[in-house]
Design an enzyme around this catalytic site. Structure first.
Site, PDB file in Angstrom:
ATOM      1  CB  CYS A   5      -0.880  -0.037   1.251  1.00 51.25           C
ATOM      2  SG  CYS A   5      -1.897   1.431   1.476  1.00 51.25           S
TER       3      CYS A   5
ATOM      4  CB  CYS B  20      -5.288  13.625   2.763  1.00 50.34           C
ATOM      5  SG  CYS B  20      -6.640  13.448   1.570  1.00 50.34           S
TER       6      CYS B  20
ATOM      7  CB  CYS C 267      -9.309   9.602   7.404  1.00 50.66           C
ATOM      8  SG  CYS C 267      -7.687   9.310   6.680  1.00 50.66           S
TER       9      CYS C 267
HETATM   10  N1  SAH Z   1      -7.821   8.996  -0.267  1.00 52.09           N
HETATM   11  C1  SAH Z   1      -8.229   7.784  -0.866  1.00 52.09           C
HETATM   12  C2  SAH Z   1      -7.254   6.653  -0.621  1.00 52.09           C
HETATM   13  C3  SAH Z   1      -6.638   6.582   0.737  1.00 52.09           C
HETATM   14  S1  SAH Z   1      -7.730   6.177   2.054  1.00 52.09           S
HETATM   15  C4  SAH Z   1      -9.616   7.414  -0.410  1.00 52.09           C
HETATM   16  O1  SAH Z   1     -10.119   8.003   0.524  1.00 52.09           O
HETATM   17  O2  SAH Z   1     -10.203   6.527  -1.031  1.00 52.09           O
HETATM   18  C5  SAH Z   1      -7.966   4.440   1.777  1.00 52.09           C
HETATM   19  C6  SAH Z   1      -9.211   3.856   2.437  1.00 52.09           C
HETATM   20  O3  SAH Z   1      -9.104   3.884   3.856  1.00 52.09           O
HETATM   21  C7  SAH Z   1     -10.479   4.608   2.072  1.00 52.09           C
HETATM   22  O4  SAH Z   1     -11.456   3.712   1.615  1.00 52.09           O
HETATM   23  C8  SAH Z   1     -10.897   5.215   3.394  1.00 52.09           C
HETATM   24  O5  SAH Z   1     -12.291   5.374   3.464  1.00 52.09           O
HETATM   25  C9  SAH Z   1     -10.367   4.209   4.392  1.00 52.09           C
HETATM   26  N2  SAH Z   1     -10.194   4.735   5.727  1.00 52.09           N
HETATM   27  C10 SAH Z   1      -9.809   5.971   6.080  1.00 52.09           C
HETATM   28  N3  SAH Z   1      -9.742   6.074   7.434  1.00 52.09           N
HETATM   29  C11 SAH Z   1     -10.095   4.871   7.929  1.00 52.09           C
HETATM   30  C12 SAH Z   1     -10.181   4.347   9.248  1.00 52.09           C
HETATM   31  N4  SAH Z   1      -9.892   5.079  10.317  1.00 52.09           N
HETATM   32  N5  SAH Z   1     -10.570   3.058   9.404  1.00 52.09           N
HETATM   33  C13 SAH Z   1     -10.825   2.290   8.323  1.00 52.09           C
HETATM   34  N6  SAH Z   1     -10.733   2.729   7.045  1.00 52.09           N
HETATM   35  C14 SAH Z   1     -10.375   4.004   6.856  1.00 52.09           C
HETATM   36 FE1  SF4 Z   2      -7.878  11.703   2.445  1.00 51.06          FE
HETATM   37 FE2  SF4 Z   2      -8.231   9.984   4.449  1.00 51.06          FE
HETATM   38 FE3  SF4 Z   2     -10.337  10.941   3.135  1.00 51.06          FE
HETATM   39 FE4  SF4 Z   2      -8.719   9.213   1.889  1.00 51.06          FE
HETATM   40  S1  SF4 Z   2      -9.989   8.785   3.703  1.00 51.06           S
HETATM   41  S2  SF4 Z   2      -9.552  11.143   1.065  1.00 51.06           S
HETATM   42  S3  SF4 Z   2      -6.735   9.804   2.809  1.00 51.06           S
HETATM   43  S4  SF4 Z   2      -8.899  12.140   4.377  1.00 51.06           S
END
Ligand code: SAH
Ligand code: SF4
Length: 414
Positions: A171, A178, A185
């Site tokens: 990954c 971001c 997140c």
């Molecule tokens: N920014 C992109 C890719 C990175 S995040 C996106 O948001 O798709 C990758 C994945 O992790 C996304 O599906 C997001 O919803 C998930 N994610 C983010 N924070 C998380 C958390 N605390 N627990 C589980 N999944 C999470």
């Molecule tokens: Fe950005 Fe986290 Fe949202 Fe993905 S899940 S778009 S990394 S803030």
């Protein structure tokens, strides 16, 4: 906790079947960090103040470097193989180039310049999280290695006690921090610090492949662009990295998945990419309807679910390819039985060949959500399946070292 140096030797040498990757960079070659600018060789651009990185340049740019030095074009092919297939890290070790050419490159300030793993955190479950030193930057970016144990003898002669995994997923990050600001997140808390260059994105992959001596083409390796950052807000560098990994390093785009929070203009551009270099697409749905989604992902106010789904319809899928909807289960917020019914309706109405990947929320300091009970998660999955929507559960990997989805934030205290 930080752990020591790699235990496996990087792959290298002519016998390697792996392909290495690209790096971007640029010294003389400046790759635009986030726009549609073309890549130019420009001898005034320097990495680390004085050095020029070859890693990150694609075959065409390497050919320009060779041409400027009065070398035949096939020298560029040798150089690309050294960087992206043999993963050689130092110019003096590129033994396919004559010694005097290696010396000249060094005299002119060139270096390989591949991003290096600066720190490793290892989880009890075998997951590793890395801090990778960027190119010409003092900060680090995060990448994760998730090996899958094997369920017994492979029967193909590939058993190897030093290789306790049968398949693995890497990954990688596309940005430091971001800008999207999803409420659940941890990466969001950093804000956007900077875009990564194509070489920094592809360099994470190559550094991890080398650390684990992965044999490209033999080992089952998946690559997900799901680390820190929103790949579709750093579109050019993200796709340039994909092209390096596919064209120069020999990885398959069918084993790559890019995840987006639903950046519609990015999805529209992605739909135009040729199938030979287009990864699979995952959409972070994360909520059953626009009201809840706008609460947990404010970006939904700009591009609501219908706009995202419309854009996804423009992606011409390969045979048997499906769109993945990722769905983070937030206890009490998105995990109720009625939410499952709504998600099933939404996915079916989209008309897309799709599956849902469920992820129980991974906790992060200062974020006020709850992780649902395993029984709730399984009930949600069963409800989707009963409604005819394929649904899978993503196991949390490396939560103890802050390597799980949404936990990447350069948390040095693992
Ligand atoms: N920014 C992109 C890719 C990175 S995040 C996106 O948001 O798709 C990758 C994945 O992790 C996304 O599906 C997001 O919803 C998930 N994610 C983010 N924070 C998380 C958390 N605390 N627990 C589980 N999944 C999470
Ligand atoms: Fe950005 Fe986290 Fe949202 Fe993905 S899940 S778009 S990394 S803030």
């Amino acid at each position: 906790m930080p752990i020591g140096p790699p235990q496996r030797k990087p792959a290298g040498g002519e016998s390697s079947t792996l392909r290495a990757d690209p790096k971007c960079s640029i010294l003389t070659a400046a790759v635009a960090s986030d726009s549609t600018q073309a890549v130019h060789l420009d001898s005034t651009a320097f990495i680390n103040g004085s050095r020029k990185s070859l890693f990150g340049l694609d075959a065409g740019l390497l050919a320009e470097v060779m041409k400027e030095m009065g070398q035949p074009a096939w020298r560029a092919r040798q150089l690309a193989d050294a960087l992206y297939r043999q993963w050689i890290e130092e110019l003096p070790l590129v033994s396919t180039l004559p010694l005097n050419l290696r010396d000249r490159l060094a005299d002119e300030g060139w270096q390989v310049g591949r991003p290096k793993i600066a720190q490793v955190f290892r989880s009890a479950d075998g997951t590793e999280r890395y801090l990778v030193q960027g190119q010409g930057a003092t900060d680090t970016v995060e990448a994760v290695w998730m090996p899958e144990g094997d369920d017994g003898e492979a029967g193909d002669g590939s058993e190897d006690e030093n290789r306790p995994w049968r398949r693995a997923t890497i990954c990688v990050s596309s940005q430091v921090g971001c800008a999207v600001n999803c409420r659940f997140c941890l990466t969001a808390k950093l804000g956007l610090q900077r875009n990564l260059s194509a070489g920094e994105i592809a360099g994470q992959v190559i550094a991890v492949l080398a650390r684990h001596a992965v044999e490209v083409g033999r080992d089952r390796l998946n690559l997900v662009f799901m680390g820190m950052g929103e790949p579709f807000l750093n579109y050019d560098n993200f796709m340039a990295a994909v092209r390096l990994l596919v064209n120069e390093a020999g990885l398959s785009p069918r084993r790559m998945t890019v995840s987006t929070s639903g950046i519609v203009p990015g999805i529209e551009r992605f739909a135009q990419e040729p199938p030979e270099v287009r990864p699979k697409l995952a959409i972070s749905l994360n909520a059953p309807n626009n009201a809840v989604r706008s609460d947990v992902m404010p970006i939904n106010r700009k591009w609501p679910i219908e706009a995202v789904v419309d854009a996804v319809r423009g992606v011409k899928l390969r045979p048997r390819e499906r769109i993945t909807f990722e769905y983070v289960l937030l206890g009490g917020v998105t995990d109720r039985p009625e939410h499952a019914a709504e998600v099933a309706r939404l996915v079916r109405r989209s008309g897309l060949p799709a599956k849902v990947n469920l992820i129980a929320w991974n906790p992060g300091p200062g974020i006020g959500y709850a992780t649902p009970e395993p029984g709730t998660v399984e009930a949600f999955r069963q409800a989707l399946i009963a409604a005819g929507v394929p649904a899978y559960l993503r196991k949390p990997r490396g939560r103890d070292i802050y390597a799980a989805c949404g936990q990447l934030k350069r948390t040095v205290e693992g």
